[in-house]
Write a protein that holds these residues in place. Structure first.
Motif, short mmCIF file in Angstrom:
data_model
loop_
_atom_site.label_atom_id
_atom_site.label_comp_id
_atom_site.label_asym_id
_atom_site.label_seq_id
_atom_site.Cartn_x
_atom_site.Cartn_y
_atom_site.Cartn_z
N LEU A 76 0.85 -1.18 -0.06
CA LEU A 76 0.05 -0.18 -0.03
C LEU A 76 0.72 1.23 -0.02
O LEU A 76 1.93 1.16 0.75
N LYS A 77 0.59 2.03 -0.73
CA LYS A 77 1.39 3.43 -0.96
C LYS A 77 0.47 4.52 -0.93
O LYS A 77 -0.36 4.60 -1.90
N THR A 78 0.52 5.38 0.02
CA THR A 78 -0.60 6.70 0.08
C THR A 78 0.23 7.89 0.10
O THR A 78 1.35 8.07 0.82
N THR A 79 -0.20 8.86 -0.55
CA THR A 79 0.48 10.33 -0.83
C THR A 79 -0.77 11.01 -0.50
O THR A 79 -1.79 10.94 -0.96
N ALA A 80 -0.25 11.97 0.51
CA ALA A 80 -1.38 12.85 1.06
C ALA A 80 -1.05 14.50 0.58
O ALA A 80 0.17 14.93 0.99
N THR A 81 -1.73 15.11 -0.11
CA THR A 81 -1.31 16.40 -0.83
C THR A 81 -2.30 17.31 0.20
O THR A 81 -3.53 17.31 0.17
N VAL A 82 -1.48 18.35 0.91
CA VAL A 82 -2.16 19.16 1.82
C VAL A 82 -2.28 20.64 1.15
O VAL A 82 -1.09 20.96 0.77
N THR A 83 -3.60 20.98 0.99
CA THR A 83 -3.68 22.53 0.46
C THR A 83 -3.77 23.54 1.44
O THR A 83 -4.63 23.52 2.50
N LEU A 84 -2.98 24.46 1.43
CA LEU A 84 -2.80 25.70 2.30
C LEU A 84 -3.39 26.83 1.56
O LEU A 84 -2.75 27.27 0.51
N ASP A 85 -4.52 27.47 1.67
CA ASP A 85 -5.00 28.62 0.91
C ASP A 85 -5.14 29.93 1.93
O ASP A 85 -5.16 29.86 3.12
N LYS A 86 -4.94 30.97 1.24
CA LYS A 86 -5.11 32.12 1.86
C LYS A 86 -6.74 32.33 1.89
O LYS A 86 -7.25 32.19 0.93
N VAL A 87 -7.30 32.67 3.13
CA VAL A 87 -8.78 32.80 3.40
C VAL A 87 -8.74 34.16 4.15
O VAL A 87 -7.86 34.46 4.70
N PRO A 88 -10.01 34.52 4.21
CA PRO A 88 -10.21 35.74 5.09
C PRO A 88 -9.54 35.49 6.40
O PRO A 88 -9.96 34.69 7.03
N GLY A 89 -8.75 36.37 6.95
CA GLY A 89 -8.33 36.28 8.26
C GLY A 89 -7.08 35.65 8.51
O GLY A 89 -6.39 35.25 9.44
N GLY A 90 -6.36 35.19 7.30
CA GLY A 90 -5.08 34.49 7.17
C GLY A 90 -5.07 33.10 6.35
O GLY A 90 -5.62 33.48 5.25
N PHE A 91 -4.48 32.17 6.98
CA PHE A 91 -4.38 31.13 5.83
C PHE A 91 -4.94 29.96 6.69
O PHE A 91 -5.23 29.75 7.98
N SER A 92 -5.36 28.81 5.83
CA SER A 92 -6.29 27.67 6.21
C SER A 92 -5.88 26.61 5.64
O SER A 92 -5.61 26.58 4.29
N ILE A 93 -5.80 25.47 6.05
CA ILE A 93 -5.63 24.15 5.38
C ILE A 93 -7.40 23.64 4.92
O ILE A 93 -8.03 23.53 5.81
N THR A 94 -7.35 23.69 3.72
CA THR A 94 -8.58 23.74 3.12
C THR A 94 -9.12 22.34 2.65
O THR A 94 -10.10 22.04 2.40
N ALA A 95 -7.85 21.57 2.20
CA ALA A 95 -8.05 20.23 1.58
C ALA A 95 -7.04 19.37 1.87
O ALA A 95 -5.97 19.68 1.84
N ILE A 96 -7.14 18.16 1.68
CA ILE A 96 -6.09 17.02 1.83
C ILE A 96 -6.61 15.99 0.95
O ILE A 96 -7.89 15.46 1.00
N HIS A 97 -6.00 15.58 -0.10
CA HIS A 97 -6.17 14.50 -1.19
C HIS A 97 -5.32 13.53 -0.63
O HIS A 97 -4.13 13.32 -0.63
N LEU A 98 -5.94 12.19 -0.61
CA LEU A 98 -5.07 10.88 -0.39
C LEU A 98 -4.99 10.23 -1.49
O LEU A 98 -6.32 9.86 -2.07
#
Length: 146
Positions: A76-98
């Motif tokens: 089994l091999k998994t890659t997780a791609t974490v998305t950091l986006d600029k949102v009102p008030g700063g930055f937020s992790i908005t998505a994770i794709h496995l």
């Protein structure tokens, strides 16, 4: 169970430097900073570490789900791609794709996807982000080696 990670930082947000360590010692004073996080600089960043943690947690949960189904993965091999986006008030992790690729004898693509989705739902790191970030999964079953 409690596990610890630590960070140290010196300087301003853009010119400062920090380091991250893990209780286990596997990672000791690994450098991180603004350029590693928001540009293409050397070092690690929190999102990369979250990606590794999520990939590890999900893959272990998947192994457990496969076992409950009477299956054992060859790999089994998994890659997780974490998305950091600029949102009102700063930055937020908005998505994770496995992105999962697995060799699992005794199942088909549909069965593999169902078990993988069950593991995604049960994974403690997925639960942590549930409702805060979109967690998506692509699962691809590949032929087993002979």
């Amino acid at each position: 169970m409690k596990h610890m990670g630590s960070a140290a930082w010196s300087g301003g947000i853009k010119d400062g430097l920090g380091n991250i360590s893990l209780q286990s010692g596997v990672l000791r004073e690994a450098p991180y900073g603004f350029k590693a996080r928001f540009e293409d600089g050397p070092g690690t960043n929190p999102e990369e570490l979250i990606g590794a943690a999520h990939a590890g947690c999900f893959t272990m949960a998947l192994s457990g789900e496969l076992g409950r189904a009477g299956l054992t993965a060859e790999s089994l091999k998994t890659t997780a791609t974490v998305t950091l986006d600029k949102v009102p008030g700063g930055f937020s992790i908005t998505a994770i794709h496995l992105d999962l690729v697995g060799m699992v004898p005794g199942t088909d693509q549909a069965g593999f996807e169902k078990i993988a989705n069950d593991a995604k739902a049960g994974c403690p790191v997925s639960k942590l982000f549930n409702g805060n970030a979109a967690i998506t999964l692509s699962a691809r079953l590949v032929p087993c080696a002979f």
